[in-house]
Each structure stands twice: as C-alpha cells, then as structure tokens.
Design a protein around this motif. Structure first.
Motif, PDB file in Angstrom:
ATOM      1  N   ILE A  62       0.837  -1.201   0.000  1.00 21.70           N
ATOM      2  CA  ILE A  62       0.000   0.000   0.000  1.00 21.70           C
ATOM      3  C   ILE A  62       0.875   1.255   0.000  1.00 21.70           C
ATOM      4  O   ILE A  62       0.628   2.199  -0.764  1.00 21.70           O
ATOM      5  CB  ILE A  62      -0.968   0.003   1.208  1.00 21.70           C
ATOM      6  N   ASN A  63       1.898   1.275   0.836  1.00 27.08           N
ATOM      7  CA  ASN A  63       2.782   2.440   0.891  1.00 27.08           C
ATOM      8  C   ASN A  63       3.461   2.691  -0.449  1.00 27.08           C
ATOM      9  O   ASN A  63       3.553   3.840  -0.902  1.00 27.08           O
ATOM     10  CB  ASN A  63       3.819   2.286   1.995  1.00 27.08           C
ATOM     11  N   GLU A  64       3.922   1.634  -1.106  1.00 26.61           N
ATOM     12  CA  GLU A  64       4.606   1.788  -2.392  1.00 26.61           C
ATOM     13  C   GLU A  64       3.645   2.253  -3.481  1.00 26.61           C
ATOM     14  O   GLU A  64       3.906   3.230  -4.185  1.00 26.61           O
ATOM     15  CB  GLU A  64       5.257   0.465  -2.803  1.00 26.61           C
ATOM     16  N   VAL A  65       2.536   1.534  -3.613  1.00 29.66           N
ATOM     17  CA  VAL A  65       1.589   1.818  -4.697  1.00 29.66           C
ATOM     18  C   VAL A  65       0.913   3.168  -4.495  1.00 29.66           C
ATOM     19  O   VAL A  65       0.808   3.977  -5.429  1.00 29.66           O
ATOM     20  CB  VAL A  65       0.548   0.678  -4.817  1.00 29.66           C
ATOM     21  N   CYS A  66       0.468   3.445  -3.284  1.00 29.20           N
ATOM     22  CA  CYS A  66      -0.251   4.693  -3.021  1.00 29.20           C
ATOM     23  C   CYS A  66       0.673   5.907  -3.073  1.00 29.20           C
ATOM     24  O   CYS A  66       0.261   6.975  -3.540  1.00 29.20           O
ATOM     25  CB  CYS A  66      -0.986   4.612  -1.692  1.00 29.20           C
ATOM     26  N   SER A  67       1.895   5.745  -2.632  1.00 28.97           N
ATOM     27  CA  SER A  67       2.856   6.856  -2.727  1.00 28.97           C
ATOM     28  C   SER A  67       3.123   7.209  -4.183  1.00 28.97           C
ATOM     29  O   SER A  67       3.163   8.394  -4.549  1.00 28.97           O
ATOM     30  CB  SER A  67       4.168   6.498  -2.031  1.00 28.97           C
ATOM     31  N   ALA A  68       3.296   6.191  -5.007  1.00 29.78           N
ATOM     32  CA  ALA A  68       3.530   6.428  -6.433  1.00 29.78           C
ATOM     33  C   ALA A  68       2.316   7.099  -7.065  1.00 29.78           C
ATOM     34  O   ALA A  68       2.455   8.052  -7.845  1.00 29.78           O
ATOM     35  CB  ALA A  68       3.847   5.114  -7.142  1.00 29.78           C
ATOM     36  N   ALA A  69       1.132   6.638  -6.724  1.00 25.06           N
ATOM     37  CA  ALA A  69      -0.096   7.222  -7.279  1.00 25.06           C
ATOM     38  C   ALA A  69      -0.255   8.677  -6.834  1.00 25.06           C
ATOM     39  O   ALA A  69      -0.642   9.535  -7.631  1.00 25.06           O
ATOM     40  CB  ALA A  69      -1.311   6.398  -6.860  1.00 25.06           C
ATOM     41  N   LYS A  70       0.049   8.947  -5.589  1.00 24.78           N
ATOM     42  CA  LYS A  70      -0.074  10.313  -5.068  1.00 24.78           C
ATOM     43  C   LYS A  70       0.893  11.252  -5.788  1.00 24.78           C
ATOM     44  O   LYS A  70       0.531  12.378  -6.155  1.00 24.78           O
ATOM     45  CB  LYS A  70       0.189  10.319  -3.565  1.00 24.78           C
ATOM     46  N   THR A  71       2.109  10.789  -6.019  1.00 29.20           N
ATOM     47  CA  THR A  71       3.104  11.586  -6.743  1.00 29.20           C
ATOM     48  C   THR A  71       2.647  11.830  -8.176  1.00 29.20           C
ATOM     49  O   THR A  71       2.719  12.952  -8.683  1.00 29.20           O
ATOM     50  CB  THR A  71       4.476  10.876  -6.728  1.00 29.20           C
ATOM     51  N   GLN A  72       2.173  10.758  -8.830  1.00 28.22           N
ATOM     52  CA  GLN A  72       1.671  10.891 -10.201  1.00 28.22           C
ATOM     53  C   GLN A  72       0.521  11.884 -10.259  1.00 28.22           C
ATOM     54  O   GLN A  72       0.447  12.717 -11.171  1.00 28.22           O
ATOM     55  CB  GLN A  72       1.178   9.544 -10.728  1.00 28.22           C
ATOM     56  N   GLN A  73      -0.374  11.800  -9.288  1.00 25.96           N
ATOM     57  CA  GLN A  73      -1.541  12.671  -9.279  1.00 25.96           C
ATOM     58  C   GLN A  73      -1.117  14.134  -9.213  1.00 25.96           C
ATOM     59  O   GLN A  73      -1.652  14.978  -9.942  1.00 25.96           O
ATOM     60  CB  GLN A  73      -2.448  12.322  -8.107  1.00 25.96           C
ATOM     61  N   ALA A  74      -0.173  14.441  -8.362  1.00 29.34           N
ATOM     62  CA  ALA A  74       0.286  15.831  -8.235  1.00 29.34           C
ATOM     63  C   ALA A  74       0.874  16.325  -9.550  1.00 29.34           C
ATOM     64  O   ALA A  74       0.592  17.458  -9.978  1.00 29.34           O
ATOM     65  CB  ALA A  74       1.309  15.933  -7.112  1.00 29.34           C
ATOM     66  N   GLN A  75       1.667  15.482 -10.199  1.00 30.32           N
ATOM     67  CA  GLN A  75       2.275  15.874 -11.475  1.00 30.32           C
ATOM     68  C   GLN A  75       1.217  16.060 -12.564  1.00 30.32           C
ATOM     69  O   GLN A  75       1.272  17.016 -13.336  1.00 30.32           O
ATOM     70  CB  GLN A  75       3.288  14.819 -11.908  1.00 30.32           C
ATOM     71  N   LEU A  76       0.251  15.141 -12.598  1.00 29.54           N
ATOM     72  CA  LEU A  76      -0.787  15.214 -13.626  1.00 29.54           C
ATOM     73  C   LEU A  76      -1.728  16.397 -13.398  1.00 29.54           C
ATOM     74  O   LEU A  76      -2.179  17.017 -14.361  1.00 29.54           O
ATOM     75  CB  LEU A  76      -1.574  13.903 -13.671  1.00 29.54           C
ATOM     76  N   ARG A  77      -2.001  16.713 -12.137  1.00 29.92           N
ATOM     77  CA  ARG A  77      -2.842  17.886 -11.844  1.00 29.92           C
ATOM     78  C   ARG A  77      -2.203  19.151 -12.400  1.00 29.92           C
ATOM     79  O   ARG A  77      -2.896  20.020 -12.942  1.00 29.92           O
ATOM     80  CB  ARG A  77      -3.041  18.036 -10.337  1.00 29.92           C
ATOM     81  N   LEU A  78      -0.921  19.242 -12.259  1.00 30.81           N
ATOM     82  CA  LEU A  78      -0.208  20.410 -12.761  1.00 30.81           C
ATOM     83  C   LEU A  78      -0.185  20.417 -14.292  1.00 30.81           C
ATOM     84  O   LEU A  78      -0.498  21.428 -14.929  1.00 30.81           O
ATOM     85  CB  LEU A  78       1.220  20.422 -12.205  1.00 30.81           C
ATOM     86  N   ARG A  79       0.152  19.284 -14.879  1.00 31.71           N
ATOM     87  CA  ARG A  79       0.272  19.187 -16.328  1.00 31.71           C
ATOM     88  C   ARG A  79      -1.067  19.415 -17.048  1.00 31.71           C
ATOM     89  O   ARG A  79      -1.106  20.026 -18.111  1.00 31.71           O
ATOM     90  CB  ARG A  79       0.833  17.821 -16.713  1.00 31.71           C
ATOM     91  N   TYR A  80      -2.167  18.920 -16.474  1.00 35.27           N
ATOM     92  CA  TYR A  80      -3.468  18.988 -17.141  1.00 35.27           C
ATOM     93  C   TYR A  80      -4.426  19.973 -16.466  1.00 35.27           C
ATOM     94  O   TYR A  80      -5.635  19.847 -16.591  1.00 35.27           O
ATOM     95  CB  TYR A  80      -4.087  17.585 -17.207  1.00 35.27           C
ATOM     96  N   ARG A  81      -3.886  20.982 -15.802  1.00 33.45           N
ATOM     97  CA  ARG A  81      -4.708  21.931 -15.052  1.00 33.45           C
ATOM     98  C   ARG A  81      -5.690  22.698 -15.927  1.00 33.45           C
ATOM     99  O   ARG A  81      -6.693  23.194 -15.433  1.00 33.45           O
ATOM    100  CB  ARG A  81      -3.824  22.873 -14.255  1.00 33.45           C
ATOM    101  N   THR A  82      -5.449  22.790 -17.212  1.00 35.18           N
ATOM    102  CA  THR A  82      -6.363  23.515 -18.103  1.00 35.18           C
ATOM    103  C   THR A  82      -7.299  22.586 -18.884  1.00 35.18           C
ATOM    104  O   THR A  82      -8.055  23.041 -19.732  1.00 35.18           O
ATOM    105  CB  THR A  82      -5.569  24.370 -19.117  1.00 35.18           C
ATOM    106  N   HIS A  83      -7.259  21.289 -18.583  1.00 36.75           N
ATOM    107  CA  HIS A  83      -8.100  20.300 -19.268  1.00 36.75           C
ATOM    108  C   HIS A  83      -9.114  19.749 -18.262  1.00 36.75           C
ATOM    109  O   HIS A  83      -8.866  18.761 -17.585  1.00 36.75           O
ATOM    110  CB  HIS A  83      -7.248  19.155 -19.827  1.00 36.75           C
ATOM    111  N   ASP A  84     -10.254  20.407 -18.177  1.00 35.56           N
ATOM    112  CA  ASP A  84     -11.251  20.063 -17.159  1.00 35.56           C
ATOM    113  C   ASP A  84     -11.676  18.597 -17.200  1.00 35.56           C
ATOM    114  O   ASP A  84     -11.828  17.968 -16.154  1.00 35.56           O
ATOM    115  CB  ASP A  84     -12.482  20.955 -17.278  1.00 35.56           C
TER     116      ASP A  84
END
Length: 95
Positions: A62-84
């Motif tokens: 859980i720590n490995e998978v969820c940490s990776a997902a959380k990191t990905q989410q932050a990066q994707l939120r920034l990258r796709y911030r203008t794509h609702d």
C-alpha cells in the motif's frame, strides 16, 4: 433484425465509441488510474483480522503503490490543469 443481431450491433457500436474515448485519454493518465485503482483495492484488502505477516506485507504494498499514485496525481494535476475533463478523472482519487 432479430434480438441477437441487434445485441451484436449495439455491442459493436458501444465498443467503437469506447475505443474513441480511450484514445483521447493520454497514456500517463490511464497508467495513473490503474495505479490509483490498485491503491484503493489494496487499502480495501487490509483487515486487522489478517495474520500479522500479511498485514505487514499489505502495508508495504500500500505504501509503495499509493505513494507512487499520489506523486503521479500531483504531477498530472499540474500538467493537465487547463483540461477540465482530464482533471476530473485525475481528481476522482483522494489519497
């Protein structure tokens, strides 16, 4: 057209539309969704009635998978911030 032919035609049509929708979703978002779904699944598997060794194993996963997902989410939120539409998919998960 009989019921079977109608059903096959409908299935074909739905498959075609879903294929179009999937093609528009960037691969990094589908990868994130897979990771996030795995995180949610693993978290749902944890139970205090499990043997301690299995609890520890699950916690590590859980720590490995969820940490990776959380990191990905932050990066994707920034990258796709203008794509609702894409941002909505990314924000469905809460870690």
């Amino acid at each position: 057209m009989d019921v079977n032919n109608t059903a096959f035609a409908l299935i074909g049509l739905l498959t075609a539309f879903s294929s179009l929708a999937v093609e528009k979703i960037p691969q990094e978002i589908t990868t994130f969704i897979t990771q996030a779904d795995s995180c949610e699944y693993l978290a749902g598997e944890w139970d205090n009635m499990l043997p301690v060794a299995r609890q520890q194993s699950l916690e590590k996963e859980i720590n490995e998978v969820c940490s990776a997902a959380k990191t990905q989410q932050a990066q994707l939120r920034l990258r796709y911030r203008t794509h609702d539409d894409l941002l909505e998919m990314i924000n469905r998960y809460d870690f």
